[in-house]
Design an enzyme around this catalytic site. Structure first.
Site, PDB file in Angstrom:
ATOM      1  N   GLY A 244       0.757  -1.252   0.000  1.00  0.00           N
ATOM      2  CA  GLY A 244       0.000   0.000   0.000  1.00  0.00           C
ATOM      3  C   GLY A 244       0.781   1.291   0.000  1.00  0.00           C
ATOM      4  O   GLY A 244       0.203   2.358  -0.226  1.00  0.00           O
ATOM      5  N   GLU A 278       3.803  -6.741   2.118  1.00  0.00           N
ATOM      6  CA  GLU A 278       3.436  -7.184   0.756  1.00  0.00           C
ATOM      7  C   GLU A 278       3.481  -6.015  -0.230  1.00  0.00           C
ATOM      8  O   GLU A 278       2.476  -5.706  -0.878  1.00  0.00           O
ATOM      9  CB  GLU A 278       2.011  -7.757   0.762  1.00  0.00           C
ATOM     10  N   PRO A 279       4.603  -5.331  -0.363  1.00  0.00           N
ATOM     11  CA  PRO A 279       4.624  -4.177  -1.257  1.00  0.00           C
ATOM     12  C   PRO A 279       4.567  -4.577  -2.731  1.00  0.00           C
ATOM     13  O   PRO A 279       5.152  -5.582  -3.136  1.00  0.00           O
ATOM     14  CB  PRO A 279       5.972  -3.517  -0.944  1.00  0.00           C
ATOM     15  N   GLY A 280       3.859  -3.811  -3.500  1.00  0.00           N
ATOM     16  CA  GLY A 280       3.829  -4.008  -4.944  1.00  0.00           C
ATOM     17  C   GLY A 280       4.314  -2.741  -5.619  1.00  0.00           C
ATOM     18  O   GLY A 280       5.476  -2.609  -6.028  1.00  0.00           O
ATOM     19  N   ARG A 281       3.415  -1.757  -5.649  1.00  0.00           N
ATOM     20  CA  ARG A 281       3.691  -0.504  -6.351  1.00  0.00           C
ATOM     21  C   ARG A 281       4.983   0.165  -5.899  1.00  0.00           C
ATOM     22  O   ARG A 281       5.753   0.644  -6.727  1.00  0.00           O
ATOM     23  CB  ARG A 281       2.517   0.453  -6.090  1.00  0.00           C
ATOM     24  N   CYS A 352     -11.542   1.482 -29.756  1.00  0.00           N
ATOM     25  CA  CYS A 352     -12.842   2.090 -30.077  1.00  0.00           C
ATOM     26  C   CYS A 352     -13.682   2.316 -28.840  1.00  0.00           C
ATOM     27  O   CYS A 352     -14.703   1.648 -28.625  1.00  0.00           O
ATOM     28  CB  CYS A 352     -13.563   1.208 -31.094  1.00  0.00           C
ATOM     29  N   GLU A 353     -13.239   3.187 -27.988  1.00  0.00           N
ATOM     30  CA  GLU A 353     -13.944   3.594 -26.768  1.00  0.00           C
ATOM     31  C   GLU A 353     -13.553   5.032 -26.487  1.00  0.00           C
ATOM     32  O   GLU A 353     -12.370   5.371 -26.561  1.00  0.00           O
ATOM     33  CB  GLU A 353     -13.454   2.785 -25.552  1.00  0.00           C
TER      34      GLU A 353
HETATM   35  N1  LLP Z   1      -1.522  -7.100  -0.684  1.00  0.00           N
HETATM   36  C1  LLP Z   1      -2.804  -7.223  -1.054  1.00  0.00           C
HETATM   37  C2  LLP Z   1      -3.660  -8.173  -0.348  1.00  0.00           C
HETATM   38  C3  LLP Z   1      -3.298  -6.444  -2.110  1.00  0.00           C
HETATM   39  O1  LLP Z   1      -4.571  -6.563  -2.469  1.00  0.00           O
HETATM   40  C4  LLP Z   1      -2.430  -5.539  -2.782  1.00  0.00           C
HETATM   41  C5  LLP Z   1      -2.917  -4.728  -3.903  1.00  0.00           C
HETATM   42  C6  LLP Z   1      -1.096  -5.474  -2.360  1.00  0.00           C
HETATM   43  C7  LLP Z   1      -0.666  -6.260  -1.304  1.00  0.00           C
HETATM   44  C8  LLP Z   1      -0.095  -4.555  -3.020  1.00  0.00           C
HETATM   45  O2  LLP Z   1      -0.430  -3.230  -2.840  1.00  0.00           O
HETATM   46  P1  LLP Z   1       0.556  -2.052  -3.338  1.00  0.00           P
HETATM   47  O3  LLP Z   1       1.785  -2.112  -2.468  1.00  0.00           O
HETATM   48  O4  LLP Z   1       0.850  -2.288  -4.756  1.00  0.00           O
HETATM   49  O5  LLP Z   1      -0.233  -0.818  -3.109  1.00  0.00           O
HETATM   50  N2  LLP Z   1      -4.704  -1.610  -9.885  1.00  0.00           N
HETATM   51  C9  LLP Z   1      -4.653  -0.570  -8.876  1.00  0.00           C
HETATM   52  C10 LLP Z   1      -4.071  -1.078  -7.583  1.00  0.00           C
HETATM   53  C11 LLP Z   1      -4.789  -2.285  -7.037  1.00  0.00           C
HETATM   54  C12 LLP Z   1      -4.159  -2.817  -5.771  1.00  0.00           C
HETATM   55  C13 LLP Z   1      -4.685  -4.159  -5.472  1.00  0.00           C
HETATM   56  N3  LLP Z   1      -4.124  -4.772  -4.309  1.00  0.00           N
HETATM   57  C14 LLP Z   1      -3.873   0.603  -9.441  1.00  0.00           C
HETATM   58  O6  LLP Z   1      -3.424   0.521 -10.574  1.00  0.00           O
HETATM   59  O7  LLP Z   1      -3.720   1.614  -8.791  1.00  0.00           O
END
Ligand code: LLP
Length: 425
Positions: A244, A278-281, A352-353
């Site tokens: 997050g 659990e970092p993603g972004r 086409c949107e």
């Molecule tokens: N853990 C869980 C359970 C999650 O659902 C998510 C993201 C993460 C970790 C990773 O979160 P982050 O660190 O990336 O914020 N598609 C959207 C974001 C959807 C996030 C979904 N869950 C966007 O493009 O902004």
């Protein structure tokens, strides 16, 4: 210190990824394409690992943000695990060599088959999102004569102060078990379900959080729950605080990983817990740009349209969330772009949107046909949310490491588009 790392800089008025000119990449591999910087990925991973050093921890990269197995392998080699949400992501993590003991499995809709696959691979734990799921995991584990390690994902009812589509920790969201119910479920399930073992508690309150207060509030609620459970004989080993942390898309100011870690150290001090994140972004978001080329320029009475060769199927975030991602010209004039008049453009794709846009009313130095544009912050939820809509082959993914460029996913072909479709009617 790692926050400042910027692999996409201009040298002699042309933009680079590390030591490679983006224009050269576009010439060789075509557009649209995703270009990732290995140095950036490594720096961000180290930022997490160093911030958590001195405390028992596990950083599980959230695979959904960018799922290419080469990226997973790089992160895995640096010591990260994975946070997965499907059997497909488990498959990717396995291919990338991520060991089961570094995998946590989140998501509201796990099937029996997916649960079985995860148990076979001996993952660290499931983040369980409902009582019904807990029962199914118990049943599958019983059939396999194993004990499933689980954490309950609690919904702490904290407002993450972010976009409503990416808020997950409010009570109206579908995610997790309300924190007030969680205690009862832990206690009854602990007594009754013989094939599960509670090892942790989890919460993930949303994405792109630029304010740390909601993280603290959620963590404080988790601590209360952990202590109540401990007093009743349920000792947990892991506290998983989800992902997050926000990134800089434009001019927003974002917290450092260390500030986030310090909050957790503070809130959980004195407890013998492993902190799981659990970092993603915040790991991959600013590791990539998407390159696209201006196909046509078109003026209406009110607007300047730049029609580019990447659409919402390639990068969905602007269309889906109205998200802002920076767009820059890759090659500036020798005397600098400021010498060129700026115009406001709607940067739109070929789909086409009407909702197919990458930016609206964006001020850019006057464009000409054939100009190359770099869409910034494209590493997270970029390629991974891309699709074949309008029967468009998905883009090529490239990894830059110094002066080396590797194709980590080939551009799809027309044959790929119809794979599995048989003329059997
Ligand atoms: N853990 C869980 C359970 C999650 O659902 C998510 C993201 C993460 C970790 C990773 O979160 P982050 O660190 O990336 O914020 N598609 C959207 C974001 C959807 C996030 C979904 N869950 C966007 O493009 O902004």
């Amino acid at each position: 210190m790692f926050m400042d790392m910027e692999p996409f800089i201009y040298k002699n008025n042309t933009r680079y990824c590390e030591d490679v000119a983006l224009a050269d990449i576009a010439a060789e591999f075509g557009t649209p394409c995703y270009v990732y910087s290995k140095a950036f990925l490594s720096a961000r991973s180290r930022a997490y690992l160093e911030a958590l050093a001195g405390h028992k921890h596990l950083v599980c990269y959230s695979v959904k943000a960018a799922s290419n197995i080469n990226l997973l392998k790089i992160l895995g080699e640096l010591g990260l695990g994975c946070d997965i949400v499907s059997g497909g992501e488990l498959f990717r993590a396995k291919l990338a060599g991520i060991p089961g003991e570094k995998i946590v499995y989140s998501g509201v809709g796990k099937t029996a088959a997916e649960i079985r696959q995860a148990l076979e691979y001996k993952i660290l734990f499931f983040n369980v999102e409902s009582a019904a799921e807990l029962h199914l995991i118990n049943q599958v584990a019983a059939e396999m004569a194993v004990v499933a390690p689980v954490a309950i994902r609690v919904n702490p009812d904290v407002d993450p102060l972010t976009h409503p589509y990416i808020s997950t920790g409010l009570k109206e969201n579908k995610f997790g078990i309300p924190i007030d119910e969680a205690e009862r479920i832990y206690l009854t399930a602990n007594a009754k379900l013989k094939n599960i073992k509670f090892v942790g508690v989890d919460s993930h309150i949303g994405s792109q959080l630029t304010n740390l207060t909601p993280f603290r509030d959620a963590a404080l609620r988790l601590r209360v729950l952990i202590e109540k459970l401990s007093a009743q004989g349920v000792e947990l080993k892991y506290v998983d605080l989800g992902g997050g942390l926000g990134i800089k898309y434009d001019s927003e100011s974002v917290p450092e990983v260390q500030q986030l870690a310090d909050i957790f150290f503070d809130v959980f001090s004195g407890l013998d817990l492993t902190i799981v994140l659990e970092p993603g972004r915040s790991l991959v978001g600013n590791s990539a740009v998407m390159l696209t080329k201006v196909l046509y320029l078109k003026q209406s009475l009110e607007k300047n349209f730049a029609i580019v060769d990447a659409g919402m199927n390639d990068l969905l975030r602007p269309s889906l969330y109205g998200a802002f991602q920076k767009i820059d010209k890759v090659c500036l004039l020798a005397n600098g772009s400021s010498a060129i008049p700026q115009l406001n453009y709607d940067i739109v794709g070929p789909i086409c949107e009407s909702g197919d846009f990458l930016a609206k009313a964006r001020a850019l130095p006057q464009l000409v046909q054939g100009d190359l544009l770099a869409v910034g912050s494209a590493g997270a939820y970029g390629f991974s949310m891309s699709s074949n809509y309008n029967s468009r082959a998905r883009a090529v993914e490239l990894l830059v490491d110094g002066s080396a460029v590797t194709v980590i996913r080939e551009r799809e072909t027309y044959e790929d588009l119809v794979k599995g479709e048989n003329l059997g009617c």
